[in-house]
Design a protein around this motif. Structure first.
Motif, PDB file in Angstrom:
ATOM      1  N   PHE A  43       0.853  -1.189   0.000  1.00 63.77           N
ATOM      2  CA  PHE A  43       0.000   0.000   0.000  1.00 63.77           C
ATOM      3  C   PHE A  43       0.885   1.234   0.000  1.00 63.77           C
ATOM      4  O   PHE A  43       1.712   1.414   0.905  1.00 63.77           O
ATOM      5  CB  PHE A  43      -0.890  -0.020   1.246  1.00 63.77           C
ATOM      6  N   LEU A  44       0.762   2.072  -1.027  1.00 65.06           N
ATOM      7  CA  LEU A  44       1.466   3.353  -1.030  1.00 65.06           C
ATOM      8  C   LEU A  44       0.657   4.303  -0.155  1.00 65.06           C
ATOM      9  O   LEU A  44      -0.374   4.831  -0.565  1.00 65.06           O
ATOM     10  CB  LEU A  44       1.595   3.900  -2.449  1.00 65.06           C
ATOM     11  N   SER A  45       1.130   4.496   1.066  1.00 62.99           N
ATOM     12  CA  SER A  45       0.372   5.167   2.119  1.00 62.99           C
ATOM     13  C   SER A  45       0.588   6.678   2.111  1.00 62.99           C
ATOM     14  O   SER A  45       1.730   7.150   2.156  1.00 62.99           O
ATOM     15  CB  SER A  45       0.805   4.593   3.475  1.00 62.99           C
ATOM     16  N   GLY A  46      -0.510   7.435   2.091  1.00 58.73           N
ATOM     17  CA  GLY A  46      -0.407   8.881   2.162  1.00 58.73           C
ATOM     18  C   GLY A  46       0.226   9.361   3.451  1.00 58.73           C
ATOM     19  O   GLY A  46       0.995  10.324   3.456  1.00 58.73           O
ATOM     20  N   SER A  47      -0.066   8.675   4.555  1.00 57.80           N
ATOM     21  CA  SER A  47       0.517   9.088   5.827  1.00 57.80           C
ATOM     22  C   SER A  47       2.018   8.856   5.841  1.00 57.80           C
ATOM     23  O   SER A  47       2.785   9.663   6.381  1.00 57.80           O
ATOM     24  CB  SER A  47      -0.154   8.348   6.991  1.00 57.80           C
ATOM     25  N   PRO A  57       2.761  14.966  10.041  1.00 57.59           N
ATOM     26  CA  PRO A  57       1.601  14.072   9.997  1.00 57.59           C
ATOM     27  C   PRO A  57       0.820  14.203   8.703  1.00 57.59           C
ATOM     28  O   PRO A  57       1.037  15.124   7.906  1.00 57.59           O
ATOM     29  CB  PRO A  57       0.768  14.554  11.194  1.00 57.59           C
ATOM     30  N   ASP A  58      -0.094  13.260   8.505  1.00 56.43           N
ATOM     31  CA  ASP A  58      -0.934  13.222   7.308  1.00 56.43           C
ATOM     32  C   ASP A  58      -2.166  14.089   7.540  1.00 56.43           C
ATOM     33  O   ASP A  58      -3.182  13.621   8.051  1.00 56.43           O
ATOM     34  CB  ASP A  58      -1.341  11.774   7.017  1.00 56.43           C
ATOM     35  N   LEU A  59      -2.090  15.362   7.165  1.00 58.31           N
ATOM     36  CA  LEU A  59      -3.209  16.299   7.361  1.00 58.31           C
ATOM     37  C   LEU A  59      -3.589  16.958   6.039  1.00 58.31           C
ATOM     38  O   LEU A  59      -3.860  18.165   5.972  1.00 58.31           O
ATOM     39  CB  LEU A  59      -2.835  17.352   8.412  1.00 58.31           C
ATOM     40  N   ASP A  60      -3.595  16.158   4.969  1.00 63.95           N
ATOM     41  CA  ASP A  60      -4.050  16.597   3.644  1.00 63.95           C
ATOM     42  C   ASP A  60      -3.166  17.677   3.035  1.00 63.95           C
ATOM     43  O   ASP A  60      -3.640  18.513   2.251  1.00 63.95           O
ATOM     44  CB  ASP A  60      -5.506  17.090   3.696  1.00 63.95           C
ATOM     45  N   LEU A  61      -1.884  17.672   3.367  1.00 63.43           N
ATOM     46  CA  LEU A  61      -0.970  18.655   2.804  1.00 63.43           C
ATOM     47  C   LEU A  61      -0.204  18.126   1.593  1.00 63.43           C
ATOM     48  O   LEU A  61       0.353  18.901   0.821  1.00 63.43           O
ATOM     49  CB  LEU A  61       0.035  19.109   3.879  1.00 63.43           C
ATOM     50  N   ILE A  62      -0.180  16.812   1.429  1.00 62.82           N
ATOM     51  CA  ILE A  62       0.493  16.205   0.278  1.00 62.82           C
ATOM     52  C   ILE A  62      -0.354  16.427  -0.975  1.00 62.82           C
ATOM     53  O   ILE A  62      -1.580  16.284  -0.955  1.00 62.82           O
ATOM     54  CB  ILE A  62       0.718  14.697   0.523  1.00 62.82           C
ATOM     55  N   SER A  63       0.299  16.758  -2.077  1.00 61.86           N
ATOM     56  CA  SER A  63      -0.400  17.067  -3.319  1.00 61.86           C
ATOM     57  C   SER A  63      -0.478  15.863  -4.251  1.00 61.86           C
ATOM     58  O   SER A  63       0.229  14.863  -4.075  1.00 61.86           O
ATOM     59  CB  SER A  63       0.322  18.209  -4.043  1.00 61.86           C
ATOM     60  N   PHE A  64      -1.308  15.993  -5.273  1.00 63.77           N
ATOM     61  CA  PHE A  64      -1.435  14.969  -6.311  1.00 63.77           C
ATOM     62  C   PHE A  64      -0.087  14.680  -6.955  1.00 63.77           C
ATOM     63  O   PHE A  64       0.310  13.525  -7.113  1.00 63.77           O
ATOM     64  CB  PHE A  64      -2.445  15.450  -7.363  1.00 63.77           C
ATOM     65  N   ALA A  65       0.661  15.727  -7.312  1.00 62.82           N
ATOM     66  CA  ALA A  65       1.942  15.533  -7.994  1.00 62.82           C
ATOM     67  C   ALA A  65       2.939  14.798  -7.114  1.00 62.82           C
ATOM     68  O   ALA A  65       3.711  13.954  -7.603  1.00 62.82           O
ATOM     69  CB  ALA A  65       2.507  16.884  -8.428  1.00 62.82           C
ATOM     70  N   GLU A  66       2.943  15.101  -5.818  1.00 66.19           N
ATOM     71  CA  GLU A  66       3.869  14.427  -4.908  1.00 66.19           C
ATOM     72  C   GLU A  66       3.521  12.947  -4.755  1.00 66.19           C
ATOM     73  O   GLU A  66       4.416  12.092  -4.718  1.00 66.19           O
ATOM     74  CB  GLU A  66       3.850  15.121  -3.544  1.00 66.19           C
ATOM     75  N   ASP A  86      -2.634   5.252  -2.572  1.00 67.38           N
ATOM     76  CA  ASP A  86      -3.537   6.174  -1.891  1.00 67.38           C
ATOM     77  C   ASP A  86      -3.814   7.372  -2.791  1.00 67.38           C
ATOM     78  O   ASP A  86      -2.922   8.172  -3.077  1.00 67.38           O
ATOM     79  CB  ASP A  86      -2.884   6.626  -0.584  1.00 67.38           C
ATOM     80  N   GLY A  87      -5.058   7.500  -3.243  1.00 63.69           N
ATOM     81  CA  GLY A  87      -5.476   8.647  -4.047  1.00 63.69           C
ATOM     82  C   GLY A  87      -6.183   9.687  -3.224  1.00 63.69           C
ATOM     83  O   GLY A  87      -6.735  10.655  -3.778  1.00 63.69           O
ATOM     84  N   ASP A  88      -6.206   9.478  -1.899  1.00 61.78           N
ATOM     85  CA  ASP A  88      -6.775  10.444  -0.960  1.00 61.78           C
ATOM     86  C   ASP A  88      -8.206  10.783  -1.382  1.00 61.78           C
ATOM     87  O   ASP A  88      -8.995   9.897  -1.658  1.00 61.78           O
ATOM     88  CB  ASP A  88      -5.864  11.667  -0.887  1.00 61.78           C
ATOM     89  N   HIS A  89      -8.548  12.041  -1.448  1.00 63.59           N
ATOM     90  CA  HIS A  89      -9.891  12.484  -1.833  1.00 63.59           C
ATOM     91  C   HIS A  89      -9.990  12.732  -3.332  1.00 63.59           C
ATOM     92  O   HIS A  89     -10.967  13.317  -3.808  1.00 63.59           O
ATOM     93  CB  HIS A  89     -10.250  13.766  -1.076  1.00 63.59           C
ATOM     94  N   GLU A 115     -11.460   8.466  -1.178  1.00 65.25           N
ATOM     95  CA  GLU A 115     -12.226   8.570   0.066  1.00 65.25           C
ATOM     96  C   GLU A 115     -13.183   9.754   0.050  1.00 65.25           C
ATOM     97  O   GLU A 115     -13.183  10.565  -0.882  1.00 65.25           O
ATOM     98  CB  GLU A 115     -11.272   8.672   1.254  1.00 65.25           C
ATOM     99  N   ASP A 116     -13.996   9.852   1.113  1.00 72.25           N
ATOM    100  CA  ASP A 116     -15.122  10.792   1.114  1.00 72.25           C
ATOM    101  C   ASP A 116     -14.955  11.997   2.036  1.00 72.25           C
ATOM    102  O   ASP A 116     -15.899  12.746   2.253  1.00 72.25           O
ATOM    103  CB  ASP A 116     -16.415  10.059   1.483  1.00 72.25           C
ATOM    104  N   LYS A 117     -13.767  12.219   2.566  1.00 72.36           N
ATOM    105  CA  LYS A 117     -13.612  13.341   3.483  1.00 72.36           C
ATOM    106  C   LYS A 117     -13.614  14.671   2.731  1.00 72.36           C
ATOM    107  O   LYS A 117     -13.323  14.737   1.542  1.00 72.36           O
ATOM    108  CB  LYS A 117     -12.329  13.198   4.298  1.00 72.36           C
ATOM    109  N   ILE A 118     -13.972  15.721   3.449  1.00 76.05           N
ATOM    110  CA  ILE A 118     -14.001  17.064   2.887  1.00 76.05           C
ATOM    111  C   ILE A 118     -12.582  17.605   2.773  1.00 76.05           C
ATOM    112  O   ILE A 118     -11.759  17.418   3.660  1.00 76.05           O
ATOM    113  CB  ILE A 118     -14.848  18.000   3.771  1.00 76.05           C
ATOM    114  N   THR A 119     -12.313  18.279   1.666  1.00 80.20           N
ATOM    115  CA  THR A 119     -11.021  18.926   1.493  1.00 80.20           C
ATOM    116  C   THR A 119     -11.229  20.333   0.941  1.00 80.20           C
ATOM    117  O   THR A 119     -12.106  20.536   0.109  1.00 80.20           O
ATOM    118  CB  THR A 119     -10.112  18.122   0.548  1.00 80.20           C
ATOM    119  N   PRO A 120     -10.471  21.341   1.390  1.00 80.58           N
ATOM    120  CA  PRO A 120      -9.472  21.208   2.452  1.00 80.58           C
ATOM    121  C   PRO A 120     -10.144  20.988   3.797  1.00 80.58           C
ATOM    122  O   PRO A 120     -11.229  21.500   4.059  1.00 80.58           O
ATOM    123  CB  PRO A 120      -8.741  22.546   2.424  1.00 80.58           C
TER     124      PRO A 120
END
Length: 290
Positions: A43-47, A57-66, A86-89, A115-120
């Motif tokens: 699993f390529l983990s976002g965290s 920590p994993d707080l939605d700061l990583i971008s698509f390109a990264e 991990d494709g996040d949201h 996943e279904d979380k709100i971003t940002p």
């Protein structure tokens, strides 16, 4: 004859009996070591990518390109390792989701998580507020449609259990199945009964779980996870935590005037792990004879 694609190999693996233990990786070295240890998938983990790239920590700061770049590193170092990325949201609205899924598919991922979380997210490390159910439906619908280009499997995750309750979480899993998701994932189940309900809602499709200890969720052993009907388990802290521990040990040794920590690999084992011998063997073909 066309080669079997990573998504096809992943489907075949998930059709086999038994529980799939999926280590969490974040770069070329962790992917290479995971494959060398005999694991077929990771699993390529976002965290883990956030920890590696941002030192945080994993707080939605990583971008698509990264994340895409991390996937390319993993695939380059271990091309035979099947990667659930991990494709996040999805990094935006349903059109962003489609771009993410197509890019991951072209890069050779076997499966992608949406996943279904709100971003940002709100400016706090607590909680994961989630999008309204019908908006989430459109994201998963977009992902499943885009996945047809490469055959990449779509894993649909709901994070709504802590904020909206188990009934809403189960309803979302059922909705994901309706929309054609290949793998399902209820994050943060409270107990074994909620795990069973999530597995049942998956209607025979593989269900994924995070099995690293320490968070506020039901965390069964691998054996118990299989008994509960879970098919895949990942371990985001499984390599990350001991890696951080070893880095701290190495720094402490240097600060104390030593050359290396006591748990360091021998120079020979380090070179073997990094593949110096493999490089030399491949490079001999191109040496100019004088």
């Amino acid at each position: 004859m066309n080669a079997v694609t990573p998504p096809e190999r992943m489907r075949a693996l998930l059709a086999e009996p038994g529980f799939v233990a999926m280590p969490a990786v974040w770069d070329g070295l962790t992917a290479k070591l995971t494959h060398a240890a005999g694991f077929k998938t990771a699993f390529l983990s976002g965290s883990c990518v956030a920890a590696s790239r941002l030192g945080g920590p994993d707080l939605d700061l990583i971008s698509f390109a990264e994340m895409l770049n991390s996937l390319e590193m993993v695939r380059g170092a271990a091309p035979d390792l099947l990667v659930l990325a991990d494709g996040d949201h999805g990094y935006g609205n349903p059109m962003n989701v489609q771009r993410t899924v197509r890019a991951y598919g072209r890069a050779g991922a076997a499966a992608v998580l949406i996943e279904d979380k709100i971003t940002p997210r709100a400016l706090t490390a607590d909680g994961k507020p989630c999008m309204p159910r019908n908006e989430v439906r459109m994201k998963i619908r977009a992902a499943v449609e885009a996945a047809k280009d490469s055959g990449i499997l779509v894993m649909a995750r709901t994070d709504c259990r802590p904020t909206a309750g188990i009934e809403e979480a189960v309803a979302r899993i059922e909705m994901y199945v309706e929309e054609g998701a290949d793998i399902l994932f209820l994050d943060s189940p409270k107990d074994e009964e909620e795990v069973r309900r999530a597995v049942a809602a998956s209607q025979g499709r593989p269900h994924f779980a995070v099995l690293s200890p320490g968070a506020q969720r039901e965390t069964p052993t691998q054996k118990r996870a299989a008994e509960l009907g879970l098919k895949i388990g990942t371990f985001p802290t499984g390599m990350l935590s001991p890696a951080i521990s070893s880095i701290k040990a190495g720094l402490a040794a240097i600060a104390a005037g030593e050359s290396e920590a006591k748990n360091s690999l021998s120079p020979k084992e380090l070179r073997e792990s990094l593949g110096y011998g493999d490089y030399d063997e491949q490079a001999r073909r191109f040496v100019v004879q004088r």
